[in-house]
Motif scaffolding. Structure first.
Motif, PDB file in Angstrom:
ATOM      1  N   ARG A  32     -26.262   4.503 -63.220  1.00 41.39           N
ATOM      2  CA  ARG A  32     -27.001   5.763 -63.042  1.00 41.39           C
ATOM      3  C   ARG A  32     -27.365   5.931 -61.571  1.00 41.39           C
ATOM      4  O   ARG A  32     -27.607   4.953 -60.867  1.00 41.39           O
ATOM      5  CB  ARG A  32     -28.290   5.763 -63.882  1.00 41.39           C
ATOM      6  CG  ARG A  32     -28.054   5.885 -65.361  1.00 41.39           C
ATOM      7  CD  ARG A  32     -29.351   5.831 -66.158  1.00 41.39           C
ATOM      8  NE  ARG A  32     -30.075   4.564 -66.040  1.00 41.39           N
ATOM      9  CZ  ARG A  32     -29.759   3.444 -66.662  1.00 41.39           C
ATOM     10  NH1 ARG A  32     -28.707   3.398 -67.435  1.00 41.39           N
ATOM     11  NH2 ARG A  32     -30.487   2.353 -66.515  1.00 41.39           N
ATOM     12  N   PRO A  34     -30.168   8.253 -60.372  1.00 39.95           N
ATOM     13  CA  PRO A  34     -31.167   9.250 -60.741  1.00 39.95           C
ATOM     14  C   PRO A  34     -31.633  10.164 -59.621  1.00 39.95           C
ATOM     15  O   PRO A  34     -32.114  11.259 -59.890  1.00 39.95           O
ATOM     16  CB  PRO A  34     -32.336   8.424 -61.272  1.00 39.95           C
ATOM     17  CG  PRO A  34     -32.017   7.008 -61.014  1.00 39.95           C
ATOM     18  CD  PRO A  34     -30.625   6.899 -60.523  1.00 39.95           C
ATOM     19  N   GLU A  40     -28.885   2.527 -60.189  1.00 38.38           N
ATOM     20  CA  GLU A  40     -29.307   1.588 -61.222  1.00 38.38           C
ATOM     21  C   GLU A  40     -28.114   0.944 -61.912  1.00 38.38           C
ATOM     22  O   GLU A  40     -27.145   1.620 -62.258  1.00 38.38           O
ATOM     23  CB  GLU A  40     -30.124   2.298 -62.311  1.00 38.38           C
ATOM     24  CG  GLU A  40     -31.433   2.829 -61.854  1.00 38.38           C
ATOM     25  CD  GLU A  40     -32.183   3.551 -62.966  1.00 38.38           C
ATOM     26  OE1 GLU A  40     -33.287   4.041 -62.666  1.00 38.38           O
ATOM     27  OE2 GLU A  40     -31.693   3.637 -64.116  1.00 38.38           O
ATOM     28  N   GLN A  50     -32.609  -1.802 -59.911  1.00 39.47           N
ATOM     29  CA  GLN A  50     -32.556  -0.583 -59.119  1.00 39.47           C
ATOM     30  C   GLN A  50     -32.378  -0.947 -57.651  1.00 39.47           C
ATOM     31  O   GLN A  50     -33.079  -1.815 -57.125  1.00 39.47           O
ATOM     32  CB  GLN A  50     -33.840   0.231 -59.273  1.00 39.47           C
ATOM     33  CG  GLN A  50     -34.050   0.781 -60.650  1.00 39.47           C
ATOM     34  CD  GLN A  50     -35.300   1.623 -60.735  1.00 39.47           C
ATOM     35  OE1 GLN A  50     -36.329   1.299 -60.138  1.00 39.47           O
ATOM     36  NE2 GLN A  50     -35.219   2.705 -61.491  1.00 39.47           N
TER      37      GLN A  50
END
Length: 117
Positions: A32, A34, A40, A50
């Motif tokens: 991901r 974000p 992540e 992260q």
């Protein structure tokens, strides 16, 4: 109230260089992205690492990942171009392999082998 996720944050100054390094460490792109400056990798169900652009805190994190085969983990990472160095036995019954990312954050893979090492 139930806890659903836990995140370990690895702060870095050079986000793109660190991102490339972590792609080799984990063997895949981030799961991901974000927001800008944050990537992540889901490492277990409910647990992720992260990568965060944060020059003021860069290099100050430590992450320990429990594995079932430290030697196998170190070999797999080496095949992807990241040399972790030797796996070592600890007096507490763990086999560990540790490496620092480009910012100086430390990642340790630890296998619990009991106290009979």
């Amino acid at each position: 109230m139930a806890i659903t996720n836990v995140y370990a944050v690895m702060p870095v100054a050079d986000f793109e260089a660190a991102r490339s390094w972590y792609e080799h460490l984990w063997g895949r792109p981030a799961d991901r992205n974000p927001m800008d400056g944050l990537a992540e990798w889901q490492v277990i169900q409910g647990g992720a690492m992260q990568l965060l652009r944060d020059p003021d805190r860069a290099g100050s994190a430590m992450l320990t990942v429990g594995v079932d085969d430290a030697d196998g983990q170190a070999a797999a990472v080496a095949e992807r171009g990241v040399d972790m160095g030797p796996v070592q036995d600890t007096p507490g019954g763990f086999r560990v392999a540790a490496i620092s990312d480009p910012a100086g954050n430390v990642i340790t893979f630890a296998q619990d082998v009991g106290t009979n090492v």
